[in-house]
Design an enzyme around this catalytic site. Sequence first.
Site, short mmCIF file in Angstrom:
data_model
loop_
_atom_site.label_atom_id
_atom_site.label_comp_id
_atom_site.label_asym_id
_atom_site.label_seq_id
_atom_site.Cartn_x
_atom_site.Cartn_y
_atom_site.Cartn_z
CB CYS A 1 -10.74 -2.55 1.33
SG CYS A 1 -10.30 -1.79 -0.26
CG ASN B 1 -0.42 -0.18 2.53
OD1 ASN B 1 0.57 -0.88 2.69
ND2 ASN B 1 -1.01 0.45 3.52
CB CYS C 1 -9.06 -4.50 -2.99
SG CYS C 1 -7.83 -3.19 -2.74
CD GLU D 1 -5.33 -6.00 -0.80
OE1 GLU D 1 -4.84 -4.85 -0.75
OE2 GLU D 1 -5.89 -6.54 0.17
CD GLU E 1 -1.40 4.84 4.49
OE1 GLU E 1 -0.88 5.70 5.23
OE2 GLU E 1 -2.10 3.89 4.90
CB CYS F 1 -5.38 -1.35 -1.29
SG CYS F 1 -6.64 -0.56 -0.30
#
Length: 161
Positions: free
Chosen positions: A112, A62, A115, A75, A64, A73
Amino acid sequence: MKSENYEFSYTVYDSVAELEPQDAWLLNEARTVSQYAYAPYSNFLVGAVARLANGEIVAGSNQENASYPAGICAERVLLSAAASMHPNIPIESMAISYQQPNGPSDHPIAPCGICRQSLQEFESRVKRPVRLILAGMEGKIIVIPEASSLLPLAFTQDELL
Ligand code: THU
């Protein structure tokens, strides 16, 4: 009127020792890759590593941003890298792990909602399921044969003309 039921099956393992060697390797790679996350705002570092159908290995972590919604993210970093570096090659398995400097990493986390949406469309694009291997740095491991089973009644590209 009728009610319908949705269910899916997954496997829970007590430890890495119960996994097939190639799954244990992938999970350990995901654990390692979590240290490459850039997560100064959440301090939640996620690593994802996939084995593609052609044997290639692709990673994501991830990333940010001070503008929080710009963060992405692990993924989806991985899915973007896989599609860019190895177009149209299915993902066989994706392992996902995490660490947090100030907290535990003793249970699996699942992708999430965004994703899940991206995983569903990736599966549909390449016409093969993405098998998920989910675990913390320790504790139980969950293996889900098909990522899209996490997104029942999905909105898909089939709706768009
Ligand atoms: N995150 C992931 O990278 N993957 C997940 O499956 C859950 C959440 C990231 C997003 C954000 O950078 C941080 O973890 C906290 O939500």
